[in-house]
Design a protein around this motif. Structure first.
Motif, mmCIF file in Angstrom:
data_model
loop_
_atom_site.group_PDB
_atom_site.id
_atom_site.type_symbol
_atom_site.label_atom_id
_atom_site.label_comp_id
_atom_site.label_asym_id
_atom_site.label_seq_id
_atom_site.Cartn_x
_atom_site.Cartn_y
_atom_site.Cartn_z
ATOM 1 N N THR B 120 0.823 -1.216 0.000
ATOM 2 C CA THR B 120 0.000 0.000 0.000
ATOM 3 C C THR B 120 0.859 1.270 0.000
ATOM 4 O O THR B 120 0.374 2.363 -0.282
ATOM 5 C CB THR B 120 -0.944 0.043 1.231
ATOM 6 N N TRP B 121 2.125 1.113 0.316
ATOM 7 C CA TRP B 121 3.062 2.235 0.280
ATOM 8 C C TRP B 121 3.542 2.476 -1.156
ATOM 9 O O TRP B 121 3.614 3.602 -1.634
ATOM 10 C CB TRP B 121 4.237 1.925 1.216
ATOM 11 N N TYR B 122 3.834 1.388 -1.880
ATOM 12 C CA TYR B 122 4.367 1.495 -3.246
ATOM 13 C C TYR B 122 3.269 1.791 -4.279
ATOM 14 O O TYR B 122 3.519 2.458 -5.269
ATOM 15 C CB TYR B 122 5.027 0.167 -3.677
ATOM 16 N N VAL B 123 2.108 1.191 -4.074
ATOM 17 C CA VAL B 123 1.099 1.216 -5.142
ATOM 18 C C VAL B 123 -0.007 2.221 -4.787
ATOM 19 O O VAL B 123 -0.672 2.081 -3.761
ATOM 20 C CB VAL B 123 0.488 -0.199 -5.336
ATOM 21 N N PRO B 124 -0.218 3.251 -5.633
ATOM 22 C CA PRO B 124 -1.268 4.251 -5.350
ATOM 23 C C PRO B 124 -2.646 3.587 -5.232
ATOM 24 O O PRO B 124 -2.906 2.555 -5.880
ATOM 25 C CB PRO B 124 -1.206 5.170 -6.572
ATOM 26 N N GLU B 125 -3.504 4.214 -4.438
ATOM 27 C CA GLU B 125 -4.784 3.592 -4.076
ATOM 28 C C GLU B 125 -5.583 3.093 -5.288
ATOM 29 O O GLU B 125 -6.083 1.978 -5.298
ATOM 30 C CB GLU B 125 -5.610 4.593 -3.250
ATOM 31 N N GLY B 126 -5.678 3.894 -6.313
ATOM 32 C CA GLY B 126 -6.498 3.527 -7.477
ATOM 33 C C GLY B 126 -5.912 2.407 -8.316
ATOM 34 O O GLY B 126 -6.564 1.921 -9.246
ATOM 35 N N GLU B 127 -4.701 1.992 -8.007
ATOM 36 C CA GLU B 127 -4.044 0.966 -8.834
ATOM 37 C C GLU B 127 -3.896 -0.368 -8.102
ATOM 38 O O GLU B 127 -3.210 -1.261 -8.575
ATOM 39 C CB GLU B 127 -2.645 1.456 -9.257
ATOM 40 N N ARG B 128 -4.526 -0.476 -6.928
ATOM 41 C CA ARG B 128 -4.356 -1.713 -6.148
ATOM 42 C C ARG B 128 -5.342 -2.794 -6.593
ATOM 43 O O ARG B 128 -6.467 -2.481 -6.969
ATOM 44 C CB ARG B 128 -4.535 -1.413 -4.651
ATOM 45 N N HIS B 129 -4.894 -4.027 -6.558
ATOM 46 C CA HIS B 129 -5.736 -5.152 -6.980
ATOM 47 C C HIS B 129 -5.557 -6.311 -6.007
ATOM 48 O O HIS B 129 -4.420 -6.653 -5.669
ATOM 49 C CB HIS B 129 -5.336 -5.622 -8.382
ATOM 50 N N ASP B 130 -6.660 -6.933 -5.621
ATOM 51 C CA ASP B 130 -6.571 -8.117 -4.759
ATOM 52 C C ASP B 130 -5.766 -9.225 -5.438
ATOM 53 O O ASP B 130 -5.038 -9.967 -4.774
ATOM 54 C CB ASP B 130 -7.979 -8.642 -4.430
#
Lengths: 226, 226
Positions: B120-130
């Protein structure tokens, strides 16, 4: 004598290429060379997996000694054959400092190049974002400007100064990849001059990726605006 | 005498820690130590940027020699102080091969750990995927099983055999991070035994992250099911 050595390698891998350059520089050309195809999945064959449980290339064995990590293989070869062929680590601590610094900065450089060149290969279709592509391209631009600056300040024609070193063996393949994918020579004049000068070196010519002689990159203009 | 040396470091960085371990092992404890705060952005201060244009920690200077890359700093220190303190690269090619192989495999190990711990530190919120979270956790599990196997097959109590080496300096901080974030000792008994044994070593105790003595990780159970 390198007849006890075997290197499994793939033609489109900067990691393999750096080990091949070092083998050439150390006059170890008589190693056993096995070119494998990533496309056919040959890097996951039992023959490779027996030596390298990661199923990656390079896979390198010298007698019973296994060093598959490319940085490790370079250091191992330079240490074992210190007085044979070209000396690839300078003796003087000041020169050594620059050499090690540049050598391991190639880790970040290679990652940033890979994040752009192989984005659609690494990231599954449903997880791709234009924002990530944009960020990756910006990060690569910043990285390229750093290396352009390093070459501007270098105390000689090579990446860490006057002599060809392990740092060149590690960085040249990355720079060659970038130009293959369309990096603009005019925008990065120092990188272009370095590339065009070092590519004529015998160790580089002898280890040039054979598939590159046959065809251009799939997307040869990918980096033209970087 | 290390009074000409200055190390800028952060308490939550395995990359800084490995350099600090090597400084201890080589009896260079009198280096100038500057602990900086990542949270306050001190790694981007002008003082650091003057030495390290990447604005990263570790940032390390020995007189006029700069080696900021952690692998580079470790190799530089071992080379310059070869006969001082503990010998961290074995002489024998067979032992050296294992040492270099493990040392640089920590690059992949650290990445896979970071992909999970810092997602969650590396990947911006809108680009996260389960799907990415799941894939990263699976990749870390596979990686942990590899290291568990390496320790099982090791010819001594250390990661590359009988002696503490640069490979231990590089891998121990990663393993310590994993246990701090809840890795299960029962599931990885060899890693746990290695961790519990090596953490008592004087060089490790002397360089233990000071913030870890004050508080536990933000998410101390993150890895309990890995």
């Amino acid at each position: 004598m390198a007849t006890d050595m075997i290197l499994y390698w793939g033609s489109d891998s900067p990691f393999c290429w750096r080990v091949m350059i070092v083998l050439e520089e150390k006059n170890l050309q008589d190693y056993n060379s096995r070119m494998l195809s990533f496309e056919k999945g040959e890097h996951k064959s039992q023959e490779v997996m027996n030596i390298n449980p990661r199923g990656q290339l390079p896979t390198f064995k010298d007698g019973n000694n296994i060093v598959n990590e490319s940085y490790g293989a370079c250091l191992y070869l330079e240490s074992k054959y210190k007085s044979q062929g070209n000396k690839l680590i300078p003796e003087c601590p000041a020169e050594q400092a620059v050499m090690y610094q540049r050598m391991f900065e190639t880790n970040t450089f290679g990652q940033k190049a890979g994040d752009v060149i192989y984005y659609t290969w690494y990231v599954p279709e449903g997880e791709r974002h234009d924002s990530a592509v944009k960020r990756n391209r910006e990060a690569l631009t910043a990285e390229l400007n750093l290396w352009e600056m390093y070459l501007q300040k270098a105390s000689g024609p090579f990446i860490a100064g006057k002599s060809f070193s392990l740092a060149d063996a590690c960085v040249f393949p990355i720079i060659a990849f970038l130009f293959r994918f369309g990096l603009c020579e005019k925008r990065y004049p120092k990188l272009a001059a370095y590339y065009n000068s070092v590519k004529t070196r015998p160790s580089i010519k002898a280890s040039w990726p054979p598939t590159w002689l046959e065809s251009q990159a799939e997307n040869p203009q990918l980096l033209k605006d970087i």
